[in-house]
Design an enzyme around this catalytic site. Structure first.
Site, PDB file in Angstrom:
ATOM      1  N   SER A 132      14.095  16.539   6.436  1.00 28.69           N
ATOM      2  CA  SER A 132      13.765  16.770   4.896  1.00 28.69           C
ATOM      3  C   SER A 132      12.527  17.719   4.875  1.00 28.69           C
ATOM      4  O   SER A 132      11.839  18.065   6.068  1.00 28.69           O
ATOM      5  CB  SER A 132      13.169  15.239   4.423  1.00 28.69           C
ATOM      6  OG  SER A 132      12.436  15.796   3.275  1.00 28.69           O
TER       7      SER A 132
ATOM      8  N   TYR B 260       7.056   8.987   5.364  1.00 27.17           N
ATOM      9  CA  TYR B 260       8.256   9.654   5.175  1.00 27.17           C
ATOM     10  C   TYR B 260       8.247  11.040   6.063  1.00 27.17           C
ATOM     11  O   TYR B 260       9.082  11.363   6.668  1.00 27.17           O
ATOM     12  CB  TYR B 260       8.752   9.648   3.858  1.00 27.17           C
ATOM     13  CG  TYR B 260      10.043  10.398   3.627  1.00 27.17           C
ATOM     14  CD1 TYR B 260      11.388   9.686   3.974  1.00 27.17           C
ATOM     15  CD2 TYR B 260       9.999  11.754   2.997  1.00 27.17           C
ATOM     16  CE1 TYR B 260      12.400  10.411   3.603  1.00 27.17           C
ATOM     17  CE2 TYR B 260      11.593  12.270   2.741  1.00 27.17           C
ATOM     18  CZ  TYR B 260      12.645  11.648   3.166  1.00 27.17           C
ATOM     19  OH  TYR B 260      13.660  12.394   2.757  1.00 27.17           O
TER      20      TYR B 260
ATOM     21  N   LYS C 186      10.268  12.111   9.210  1.00 24.98           N
ATOM     22  CA  LYS C 186      10.966  13.378   9.165  1.00 24.98           C
ATOM     23  C   LYS C 186      10.720  14.494  10.179  1.00 24.98           C
ATOM     24  O   LYS C 186      11.672  15.317  10.471  1.00 24.98           O
ATOM     25  CB  LYS C 186      11.375  13.744   7.644  1.00 24.98           C
ATOM     26  CG  LYS C 186      11.948  12.958   6.928  1.00 24.98           C
ATOM     27  CD  LYS C 186      13.485  12.371   7.126  1.00 24.98           C
ATOM     28  CE  LYS C 186      14.066  11.653   6.398  1.00 24.98           C
ATOM     29  NZ  LYS C 186      15.679  11.458   6.681  1.00 24.98           N
TER      30      LYS C 186
END
Ligand code: NAP
Length: 247
Positions: A145, A158, A162
Site C-alpha cells: 500500500s 497498517y 505494509k
C-alpha cells in the site's frame, strides 16, 4: 470466456472473498487458471466467487484459512498441491485495518494487523515457496500500500505492516531468485472496497484529489496488471505503484 491456455496455472489468492481479492480471482479464473480462493470469515461471498468462475467454464475451489495461523496456511497449501500438483502464483492480498491515532492503538489491534498483513504473507510464502522450488519457478505478488511507503496519520499499524511487506518482498526476491521464483509488490492505489469505505469521506476525497489524474483506481485495472505481472519472467524485487500519485 477462456483465453491464454498456455498452461493451466495454479493461483492462490488470499482474501479472495471480497474486494480486490475477488476481482483477482475472477480475472485469473477467466484466463483459465486454477484458482484457489482463500477466505476467512466471508464463506458465502467466497462460494459465490468460486461459483461465478465455475459457471463461466473455469476451475476454482474455496479454501477457508486464517492467514495468521501457519498451521492453517500449511494445510491449505498442502491441499492445493494435493489437488492440482503445483502452486504457480501466490497473491498475498488478505489484509485488515484497525485505524487509530498512535495513543489510541490497542496492543491487540496492533498485533492483529501485523499478524494478518505481514506474518500472513510470511506464512504463505514459506509454505508455497517449497513447492515452487521443487517445480523450478513461480511468482509471488504481495499487495502492499501507498501507506507503507509514505506513512499515513491514523494508520501506523497498517502502514508498518505494509512497509514490512515491502521488506519481505525484496528479501524473498533476493533469496528465491536463484530458483526462478519472482517476488514483487504492488501499491494498488485507492480502490472502492469495504476496506477503503471504512475511511471517513473527507479522507477518501483527499486521497482521490492527491492523484494527478483526479480519480480513484479501477479495481479491474489492478487485477489486469497483477495478471500480466504474473506472466513476466524477468521482473523481480520491484514495487509497482498503480495510481497517479507521484512517489
Ligand atoms: P477488503 O475488501 O476489506 O477485503 C479483505 C480481504 O482480506 C477479505 O477477503 C477478507 O476475507 C480477507 N482477510 C482478512 N483477514 C484475513 C485472514 N486472517 N485470513 C484470510 N483472509 C483474510 O480489502 P480490499 O480493499 O479488497 O484490500 C485488498 C488488498 O489491497 C489489501 O492487502 C489491502 O491492504 C490492499 N489495498 C487496498 C486499498 C484500497 O483502497 N482498498 C489500497 C491500498 C492497498 P474474509 O472476509 O473472508 O474474512
Amino acid at each position: 470466456m477462456i483465453e491464454d491456455f498456455r498452461i493451466k496455472k495454479v493461483v492462490l489468492i488470499t482474501g479472495a472473498s471480497r474486494g480486490l481479492g475477488r476481482a483477482l480471482a475472477l480475472r485469473f479464473g477467466e484466463a483459465g487458471c486454477r484458482v484457489a480462493a482463500n477466505y476467512f470469515r466471508s464463506k458465502d461471498a467466497a462460494l459465490a466467487v468460486v461459483s461465478e468462475i465455475v459457471d463461466n467454464g473455469g476451475e476454482a475451489i474455496p479454501l477457508c484459512a486464517d492467514v495468521k495461523s501457519s498451521a492453517e496456511v500449511n494445510s491449505m497449501i498442502d491441499a492445493i498441491y494435493e489437488r492440482w500438483g503445483s502452486i504457480d502464483v501466490l497473491i498475498n492480498n488478505a489484509a485488515i485495518t484497525r485505524d487509530h491515532l498512535l495513543p489510541k492503538i490497542k496492543i491487540g489491534d496492533w498485533e492483529e494487523t501485523i499478524a494478518t498483513n505481514l506474518t500472513g504473507a510470511f506464512n504463505t510464502i514459506r509454505a508455497a515457496a517449497k513447492f515452487m522450488v521443487k517445480k523450478g519457478g513461480g511468482h509471488i505478488v504481495n499487495i502492499s500500500s501507498w501507506s507503507g511507503v509514505k506513512g499515513k496519520s491514523g494508520q501506523a499499524s497498517y502502514a508498518a505492516s505494509k512497509a514490512g511487506l515491502i521488506g519481505l518482498t525484496k528479501s524473498a526476491a533476493l533469496e528465491l531468485g536463484r530458483f526462478h521464483i519472482k517476488v514483487n509488490a504492488i501499491l494498488p492505489g485507492f480502490i472502492k472496497t469495504d476496506m477503503s469505505g471504512s475511511l471517513p469521506e473527507f479522507l477518501q476525497d483527499q486521497i482521490i484529489s492527491s492523484n494527478i489524474l483526479g480519480s480513484a483506481q479501477d479495481i479491474d485495472e489492478v487485477a489486469e496488471f497483477v495478471y500480466h505481472l504474473s506472466w513476466m519472467d524477468h521482473i523481480s524485487g520491484q514495487v509497482f505503484n498503480l495510481d497517479s500519485r507521484v512517489v
